[in-house]
Design a protein around this motif. Structure first.
Motif, PDB file in Angstrom:
ATOM      1  N   ILE A 119       0.957  -0.932   0.142  1.00 37.86           N
ATOM      2  CA  ILE A 119       0.012   0.433   0.228  1.00 37.86           C
ATOM      3  C   ILE A 119       0.828   1.564   0.649  1.00 37.86           C
ATOM      4  CG2 ILE A 119      -1.579   1.459   1.218  1.00 37.86           C
ATOM      5  CD1 ILE A 119      -2.376  -1.287   2.443  1.00 37.86           C
ATOM      6  N   GLN A 120       0.832   1.946  -0.991  1.00 37.97           N
ATOM      7  CA  GLN A 120       1.092   3.140  -0.933  1.00 37.97           C
ATOM      8  C   GLN A 120       0.784   4.151  -1.139  1.00 37.97           C
ATOM      9  OE1 GLN A 120       2.751   2.964  -5.126  1.00 37.97           O
ATOM     10  NE2 GLN A 120       4.788   2.194  -4.211  1.00 37.97           N
ATOM     11  N   LEU A 121       0.911   5.522  -0.303  1.00 34.52           N
ATOM     12  CA  LEU A 121       0.279   6.461   0.032  1.00 34.52           C
ATOM     13  C   LEU A 121       0.609   7.571  -0.152  1.00 34.52           C
ATOM     14  CD1 LEU A 121      -0.674   7.244   4.105  1.00 34.52           C
ATOM     15  CD2 LEU A 121      -2.073   5.767   1.912  1.00 34.52           C
ATOM     16  N   HIS A 122       0.631   8.513  -1.357  1.00 36.98           N
ATOM     17  CA  HIS A 122       1.236   9.634  -2.081  1.00 36.98           C
ATOM     18  C   HIS A 122       0.348  11.074  -2.363  1.00 36.98           C
ATOM     19  CE1 HIS A 122       2.770   6.711  -5.121  1.00 36.98           C
ATOM     20  NE2 HIS A 122       2.230   5.552  -4.557  1.00 36.98           N
ATOM     21  N   SER A 143     -13.209   6.639  -6.649  1.00 31.75           N
ATOM     22  CA  SER A 143     -12.955   7.378  -5.652  1.00 31.75           C
ATOM     23  C   SER A 143     -12.890   6.795  -4.302  1.00 31.75           C
ATOM     24  CB  SER A 143     -13.223   8.518  -6.110  1.00 31.75           C
ATOM     25  OG  SER A 143     -13.112   9.228  -7.227  1.00 31.75           O
ATOM     26  N   LEU A 144     -12.658   7.242  -3.264  1.00 34.90           N
ATOM     27  CA  LEU A 144     -13.282   7.196  -1.663  1.00 34.90           C
ATOM     28  C   LEU A 144     -13.122   7.860  -0.620  1.00 34.90           C
ATOM     29  CD1 LEU A 144     -10.913   3.765  -1.055  1.00 34.90           C
ATOM     30  CD2 LEU A 144     -13.591   3.548  -1.872  1.00 34.90           C
ATOM     31  N   HIS A 145     -14.694   8.197   0.158  1.00 34.72           N
ATOM     32  CA  HIS A 145     -13.932   9.511   0.965  1.00 34.72           C
ATOM     33  C   HIS A 145     -13.817   9.048   2.182  1.00 34.72           C
ATOM     34  CE1 HIS A 145     -16.930  11.603   3.861  1.00 34.72           C
ATOM     35  NE2 HIS A 145     -16.332  12.720   3.156  1.00 34.72           N
ATOM     36  N   THR A 146     -12.818   9.889   2.589  1.00 32.71           N
ATOM     37  CA  THR A 146     -12.048   9.995   4.273  1.00 32.71           C
ATOM     38  C   THR A 146     -12.260   9.855   5.201  1.00 32.71           C
ATOM     39  OG1 THR A 146     -11.216  11.582   3.565  1.00 32.71           O
ATOM     40  CG2 THR A 146      -9.938   9.915   2.834  1.00 32.71           C
ATOM     41  N   ASP A 147     -13.406   8.741   5.404  1.00 36.81           N
ATOM     42  CA  ASP A 147     -14.810   9.066   6.732  1.00 36.81           C
ATOM     43  C   ASP A 147     -13.890   9.502   7.640  1.00 36.81           C
ATOM     44  OD1 ASP A 147     -16.658   9.103   5.358  1.00 36.81           O
ATOM     45  OD2 ASP A 147     -17.483   7.027   6.763  1.00 36.81           O
ATOM     46  N   LEU A 148     -12.493   8.202   8.139  1.00 33.95           N
ATOM     47  CA  LEU A 148     -11.806   8.321   9.016  1.00 33.95           C
ATOM     48  C   LEU A 148      -9.835   8.782   8.550  1.00 33.95           C
ATOM     49  CD1 LEU A 148     -12.329   4.716  10.883  1.00 33.95           C
ATOM     50  CD2 LEU A 148     -12.861   7.494  11.605  1.00 33.95           C
ATOM     51  N   PRO A 168      -2.571  11.358   5.494  1.00 33.64           N
ATOM     52  CA  PRO A 168      -2.617  13.197   5.455  1.00 33.64           C
ATOM     53  C   PRO A 168      -3.438  13.987   4.852  1.00 33.64           C
ATOM     54  CG  PRO A 168      -0.449  12.562   3.701  1.00 33.64           C
ATOM     55  CD  PRO A 168      -1.312  11.206   3.833  1.00 33.64           C
ATOM     56  N   PRO A 169      -3.965  15.198   5.437  1.00 34.42           N
ATOM     57  CA  PRO A 169      -4.901  15.960   5.348  1.00 34.42           C
ATOM     58  C   PRO A 169      -4.762  16.561   4.154  1.00 34.42           C
ATOM     59  CG  PRO A 169      -4.328  16.434   7.529  1.00 34.42           C
ATOM     60  CD  PRO A 169      -3.131  15.402   7.113  1.00 34.42           C
ATOM     61  N   ALA A 170      -5.941  16.440   2.638  1.00 31.26           N
ATOM     62  CA  ALA A 170      -5.500  17.239   1.442  1.00 31.26           C
ATOM     63  C   ALA A 170      -5.113  18.543   1.886  1.00 31.26           C
ATOM     64  CB  ALA A 170      -6.573  17.358   0.575  1.00 31.26           C
ATOM     65  N   PRO A 171      -4.439  19.182   1.111  1.00 32.37           N
ATOM     66  CA  PRO A 171      -4.244  20.326   1.107  1.00 32.37           C
ATOM     67  C   PRO A 171      -5.168  22.006   0.991  1.00 32.37           C
ATOM     68  CG  PRO A 171      -2.431  19.396  -0.451  1.00 32.37           C
ATOM     69  CD  PRO A 171      -3.231  18.443  -0.343  1.00 32.37           C
ATOM     70  N   ASP A 172      -6.028  21.327   0.093  1.00 33.04           N
ATOM     71  CA  ASP A 172      -6.996  22.164   0.148  1.00 33.04           C
ATOM     72  C   ASP A 172      -8.450  21.660   0.709  1.00 33.04           C
ATOM     73  OD1 ASP A 172      -8.439  19.740  -1.224  1.00 33.04           O
ATOM     74  OD2 ASP A 172      -8.576  20.448  -2.785  1.00 33.04           O
ATOM     75  N   GLY A 173      -7.957  20.474   1.741  1.00 32.37           N
ATOM     76  CA  GLY A 173      -9.110  20.636   3.112  1.00 32.37           C
ATOM     77  C   GLY A 173      -9.879  19.732   1.867  1.00 32.37           C
ATOM     78  N   GLY A 174      -9.936  18.605   1.262  1.00 30.10           N
ATOM     79  CA  GLY A 174     -10.791  17.762   0.470  1.00 30.10           C
ATOM     80  C   GLY A 174     -10.593  16.737   1.460  1.00 30.10           C
ATOM     81  N   THR A 175     -11.681  15.539   0.818  1.00 32.32           N
ATOM     82  CA  THR A 175     -12.011  15.021   1.659  1.00 32.32           C
ATOM     83  C   THR A 175     -12.033  13.627   1.014  1.00 32.32           C
ATOM     84  OG1 THR A 175     -14.795  14.650   1.802  1.00 32.32           O
ATOM     85  CG2 THR A 175     -13.173  15.324   3.455  1.00 32.32           C
ATOM     86  N   TRP A 176     -11.881  13.399  -0.148  1.00 30.49           N
ATOM     87  CA  TRP A 176     -11.839  12.014  -1.276  1.00 30.49           C
ATOM     88  C   TRP A 176     -10.197  11.555  -1.626  1.00 30.49           C
ATOM     89  CZ3 TRP A 176     -16.297   9.524  -2.660  1.00 30.49           C
ATOM     90  CH2 TRP A 176     -17.138  10.183  -2.344  1.00 30.49           C
ATOM     91  N   VAL A 177     -10.667  10.876  -2.132  1.00 24.33           N
ATOM     92  CA  VAL A 177      -8.911  10.324  -1.952  1.00 24.33           C
ATOM     93  C   VAL A 177      -9.441   8.971  -3.567  1.00 24.33           C
ATOM     94  CG1 VAL A 177      -7.620  10.825  -0.247  1.00 24.33           C
ATOM     95  CG2 VAL A 177      -8.966   8.632  -0.887  1.00 24.33           C
ATOM     96  N   PRO A 233      -4.870  12.353  -2.647  1.00 25.74           N
ATOM     97  CA  PRO A 233      -5.834  12.732  -2.706  1.00 25.74           C
ATOM     98  C   PRO A 233      -6.531  13.371  -4.183  1.00 25.74           C
ATOM     99  CG  PRO A 233      -4.092  13.899  -1.657  1.00 25.74           C
ATOM    100  CD  PRO A 233      -3.824  12.858  -1.817  1.00 25.74           C
ATOM    101  N   ALA A 234      -7.831  13.375  -4.219  1.00 25.38           N
ATOM    102  CA  ALA A 234      -8.376  13.847  -5.600  1.00 25.38           C
ATOM    103  C   ALA A 234      -9.505  14.161  -5.456  1.00 25.38           C
ATOM    104  CB  ALA A 234      -8.255  12.980  -6.924  1.00 25.38           C
ATOM    105  N   PRO A 235     -10.095  14.839  -6.143  1.00 27.13           N
ATOM    106  CA  PRO A 235     -11.565  14.886  -5.977  1.00 27.13           C
ATOM    107  C   PRO A 235     -12.687  14.364  -6.441  1.00 27.13           C
ATOM    108  CG  PRO A 235     -11.027  17.202  -7.000  1.00 27.13           C
ATOM    109  CD  PRO A 235      -9.596  15.777  -6.756  1.00 27.13           C
TER     110      PRO A 235
END
Length: 193
Positions: free
Chosen positions: A60-63, A82-87, A114-123, A151-153
């Motif tokens: 698993i890689q986080l980018h 796309s997945l919503h980051t509930d947690l 890590p939190p998205a720079p734009d405050g988005g809640t989707w990855v 992170p991505a819309p």
């Protein structure tokens, strides 16, 4: 850029696994037959495996930005959703026969997105799969999955086209999930009856 990575082996149950940003697990209403992955909820994906019951090597890689596509022909075509980051922490659970079990290894630290720079809640999740033995079955099939998140819309998923047989399998699964639990229970008369 790659932020964090984790690799480990998971002992699979009979029906693949759930991965995502929620620990609220339940069997998905639909199975993505014909694909490797599909949404279980907004925050979890269900991943179907070649290996029925046996080991799976997961990386698993986080980018923080979209990684370049893997160009090696060792991988099946990538799928994305796309997945919503509930947690913030990533969760992993195996789908056993009638049960869902947490599968994140005890000796592996949690992966926190890590939190998205734009405050988005989707990855975005991209899944690559490989099995040395591509015939489904029990035991070690040399199966490996590479799962990348960034992170991505929210956007449309990317999957291969499905066949009529896949559609039929999906319909049969959905019909079986729609049957109330009470219809699976049996009542036995007591001795006084």
């Amino acid at each position: 850029m790659l932020v964090r990575t984790s690799s480990f082996t998971v002992e699979l149950g009979e029906n693949g696994y759930l991965i995502g940003f929620s620990d609220d697990y339940e069997y998905p209403a639909e199975m993505p037959f014909g694909w490797r992955c599909g949404p279980a909820t907004d925050a979890n994906a269900v991943v179907l495996t070649t290996t029925d019951t046996g080991p799976l090597q997961v990386t698993i890689q986080l980018h923080d930005t979209p990684p370049p596509p893997e160009t090696s022909d060792e991988w099946e075509p990538a799928e994305e959703l796309s997945l919503h980051t509930d947690l913030p922490a990533l969760h992993l659970a195996t789908l056993e026969s009638g049960d869902i079990l947490d599968a994140w290894p005890d000796d592996e630290p949690p992966l926190e997105f890590p939190p998205a720079p734009d405050g988005g809640t989707w990855v975005r999740m991209r899944l690559y799969c490989h099995a040395d033995d591509p015939e489904p079955g029990i035991g070690d099939h040399g199966e490996r999955h590479l799962i990348q998140f960034w992170p991505a819309p929210q956007s449309a998923p990317i999957h291969p086209k499905i066949t009529e047989a896949d559609r039929q399998q999906r319909a049969e699964y959905a019909a079986s999930m729609a049957v109330p639990v009470e219809e699976y229970t049996t009542t036995y008369p007591t001795e006084s009856e």
